[in-house]
Design an enzyme around this catalytic site. Structure first.
Site, PDB file in Angstrom:
ATOM      1  N   HIS A 129      45.756 -53.216  46.598  1.00 10.84           N
ATOM      2  CA  HIS A 129      45.285 -51.882  47.033  1.00 10.84           C
ATOM      3  C   HIS A 129      46.402 -51.080  47.703  1.00 10.84           C
ATOM      4  CE1 HIS A 129      41.216 -53.665  46.537  1.00 10.84           C
ATOM      5  NE2 HIS A 129      41.755 -54.704  47.160  1.00 10.84           N
TER       6      HIS A 129
ATOM      7  N   SER B  45      68.030 -31.509  44.270  1.00 13.89           N
ATOM      8  CA  SER B  45      67.145 -30.346  44.268  1.00 13.89           C
ATOM      9  C   SER B  45      68.008 -29.088  44.348  1.00 13.89           C
ATOM     10  CB  SER B  45      66.211 -30.410  45.483  1.00 13.89           C
ATOM     11  OG  SER B  45      65.754 -29.121  45.826  1.00 13.89           O
TER      12      SER B  45
ATOM     13  N   LYS C 246      67.886 -33.701  49.221  1.00 12.65           N
ATOM     14  CA  LYS C 246      67.079 -34.467  48.272  1.00 12.65           C
ATOM     15  C   LYS C 246      67.886 -35.275  47.261  1.00 12.65           C
ATOM     16  CE  LYS C 246      62.934 -33.208  47.415  1.00 12.65           C
ATOM     17  NZ  LYS C 246      61.703 -33.973  47.450  1.00 12.65           N
TER      18      LYS C 246
ATOM     19  N   GLU D  51      60.386 -41.001  37.119  1.00 12.27           N
ATOM     20  CA  GLU D  51      59.258 -40.081  36.917  1.00 12.27           C
ATOM     21  C   GLU D  51      59.131 -39.681  35.445  1.00 12.27           C
ATOM     22  OE1 GLU D  51      59.845 -36.837  39.678  1.00 12.27           O
ATOM     23  OE2 GLU D  51      59.765 -38.197  41.386  1.00 12.27           O
TER      24      GLU D  51
ATOM     25  N   TYR E 293      45.708 -43.403  -1.460  1.00  9.38           N
ATOM     26  CA  TYR E 293      46.568 -42.443  -0.766  1.00  9.38           C
ATOM     27  C   TYR E 293      45.910 -41.069  -0.649  1.00  9.38           C
ATOM     28  CZ  TYR E 293      50.427 -39.410   0.494  1.00  9.38           C
ATOM     29  OH  TYR E 293      51.208 -38.490   1.147  1.00  9.38           O
TER      30      TYR E 293
ATOM     31  N   LYS F 107      54.177 -39.600  10.283  1.00  7.88           N
ATOM     32  CA  LYS F 107      55.613 -39.685  10.571  1.00  7.88           C
ATOM     33  C   LYS F 107      56.087 -39.029  11.859  1.00  7.88           C
ATOM     34  CE  LYS F 107      56.393 -40.205   5.739  1.00  7.88           C
ATOM     35  NZ  LYS F 107      54.937 -39.992   5.498  1.00  7.88           N
TER      36      LYS F 107
HETATM   37  N1  ARG Z   1      55.608 -36.854   1.804  1.00 10.80           N
HETATM   38  C1  ARG Z   1      54.575 -37.729   1.337  1.00 10.80           C
HETATM   39  C2  ARG Z   1      54.088 -38.583   2.508  1.00 10.80           C
HETATM   40  O1  ARG Z   1      54.728 -38.620   3.467  1.00 10.80           O
HETATM   41  C3  ARG Z   1      55.102 -38.590   0.271  1.00 10.80           C
HETATM   42  C4  ARG Z   1      54.051 -39.107  -0.692  1.00 10.80           C
HETATM   43  C5  ARG Z   1      53.640 -38.028  -1.586  1.00 10.80           C
HETATM   44  N2  ARG Z   1      52.625 -38.475  -2.470  1.00 10.80           N
HETATM   45  C6  ARG Z   1      51.769 -37.621  -3.057  1.00 10.80           C
HETATM   46  N3  ARG Z   1      50.874 -38.149  -3.803  1.00 10.80           N
HETATM   47  N4  ARG Z   1      51.835 -36.345  -2.801  1.00 10.80           N
HETATM   48  O2  ARG Z   1      53.053 -39.184   2.462  1.00 10.80           O
END
Ligand code: ARG
Length: 459
Positions: free
Chosen positions: A156, A277, A283, A290, A317, A325
């Site tokens: 605590h 600072s 400071k 942080e 897909y 990404k």
């Molecule tokens: N830029 C696409 C991705 O990151 C690549 C795959 C594209 N595939 C498609 N069927 N359009 O997923």
């Protein structure tokens, strides 16, 4: 606009649509994986007789040149291509003409991007593991030097019982050791090659998927082509593991910030890892700690984002998956940066051992041991607890520690106390009689340190 798929279209893509759809600005990050994957693919195509040996050699050689040129900076990845795959293929075709057009035989961008992202992430897992190892080495060094550095342990955020700095650091050693364990587990589970899954249903060409998998250092091919192109579990697992690492770093940062405060003065952050600072000349702020604490939210955000992106995607897909990404790359870079900086800050941190010791002395951290003393002399624990509670109240009133009281004063509260109490509740006794494995005594810590030393040698 430079696309691979104009054939069935009668109109140009709208520029805004093109921009919205394109991924080259971020997927160029894995140009190396993309080209290496293509080289493996083409070797396999030639081995299987799908391309002639000559065609295979030509493509492989040119892909190698493209990689070297991108690497050296003499070939720029042009943003006019839709994605990194298109850039590499178009550059190859520019240089080889019709032969270059054969590279994509038996492959889809779906299995290609699945491969690229997996190889990129696999590498990140290894790099993260390496950085964690360096951090563990720093922590172990501090542990070795501080098995006798007494400090208060807290619950605590109130002083609880005396421990040592080695023991406190040892808690973080265990956390980051588990984090490395997670890196290992993720690697073992993810290291299967999706190349050859095609768009979703494999291909009619006699691909040798075992061969490409082994060329690219995978344990083997993935076993379902629909899963192969649409699995991002490994990435979610990695982001989860990175989030846990950040949570550990954030807790550690929080402690360093507290310890570095004027009130505590347990540590001093090195000048190289502090900032000043613009208005207050006195400071010296713990900004790095942080920022590490702050950036934790960013990494959690990437995990939440990908979990949410994936939750409604039907097999196989779908373009949503392109969203795997940017935030993941950001989280990987952020976490790696934080581990490295934190390690630097920790390695240069100075510990104010006298202040730690004083703080342990002055916080009744030996009250439990005073109660245990009474228990060892026949007083039931609940009564002992009450007696020491009154003792503490008496000391608060006198503004002193239990050890500062005279034997007479002690006896006025309980006649069971004798001269040997002082020794029984000294900080050293409190720490060094806690002998079970995992406890703070020097003997226990020495054992743990040598176990952890052996761990670092092996892993
Ligand atoms: N830029 C696409 C991705 O990151 C690549 C795959 C594209 N595939 C498609 N069927 N359009 O997923």
């Amino acid at each position: 606009m430079a696309q691979l798929w104009g054939g069935r279209f009668t109109k140009e893509t709208d520029q805004l649509v093109y921009n919205f759809n394109a991924s080259i600005s971020f997927d160029q990050k894995f140009y190396k994986e993309d080209i290496t994957g293509s080289i493996a693919h083409v070797k396999m195509l030639a081995k299987q007789g799908i391309l002639t040996e000559e065609e295979g050699k030509q493509i492989e050689k040119t892909l190698g040149e493209i990689l070297a040129e991108v690497e050296s900076g003499s070939l720029e990845i042009s943003p006019k291509y839709e994605d990194i795959h298109s850039f590499v293929e178009a550059t190859l075709i520019d240089r080889l003409g019709d032969v270059g057009k054969k590279l994509h035989t038996g492959r889809s961008r779906n299995d290609q991007v699945a491969l690229d992202m997996r190889m990129y992430t696999r590498n990140q897992v290894k790099e993260t593991d390496g950085l964690l190892k360096e951090l563990l080495e720093t922590i172990l060094k501090i542990m070795k030097e501080n098995t006798e550095t007494i400090m208060p342990g807290f619950t605590h955020l109130q002083k609880a019982q005396p421990i040592t700095l080695a023991h406190h650091m040892g808690a973080y050693f265990e956390m980051f050791k588990r984090d490395r364990g997670r890196m290992h587990d993720i690697y073992e589970r993810m290291n299967y090659c999706p190349l050859g899954s095609g768009a979703l249903a494999g291909t009619t060409y006699p691909l040798d998927r075992e061969y490409t998998a082994s060329l690219l250092d995978f344990y083997g091919p993935t076993l379902n082509s629909m899963d192969g192109v649409s699995d991002r579990d490994y990435l979610i697992e990695f982001l989860n593991a990175l989030s846990i690492i950040m949570m550990h770093l954030s807790r550690f940062s929080e402690e360093i910030i507290i310890w570095n405060s004027n009130e505590y003065q347990f540590v001093e952050i090195d000048d190289a890892y502090s900032t000043g600072s613009s208005i207050m000349p006195q400071k010296k702020n713990p900004d790095i700690a942080e920022l590490v604490r702050g950036k934790t939210g960013r990494v959690y955000g990437a995990l939440m984002s990908l979990l949410t992106t994936m939750k409604g995607i039907p097999l196989a897909y779908n373009k949503d998956m392109q969203e795997d990404k940017e935030l993941s790359f950001d989280a990987m870079d952020t976490a790696k940066g934080c581990i490295a900086l934190f390690n630097g800050m920790l390695a240069t941190l100075s510990f104010k051992k006298e202040n730690m010791r004083l703080s342990a002395n002055n916080g009744f951290t030996n009250a439990t041991d005073a109660a245990d003393y009474l228990v060892k002399h026949g007083v039931p624990f609940r009564d002992a607890h009450g007696i020491v509670g009154r003792l503490v109240l008496y000391c608060i009133d006198k503004n002193c520690a239990i050890d500062d009281l005279s034997l007479e004063e002690l006896k006025s509260i309980s006649p069971v106390f004798e001269e040997d109490l002082y020794d029984a509740i000294s900080m050293e006794t409190c720490v060094n009689t806690r002998l079970t494995i995992g406890a703070p005594s020097k003997a226990s810590m020495d054992k743990v340190i040598s176990l952890n030393e052996a761990y670092l040698e092996k892993n």
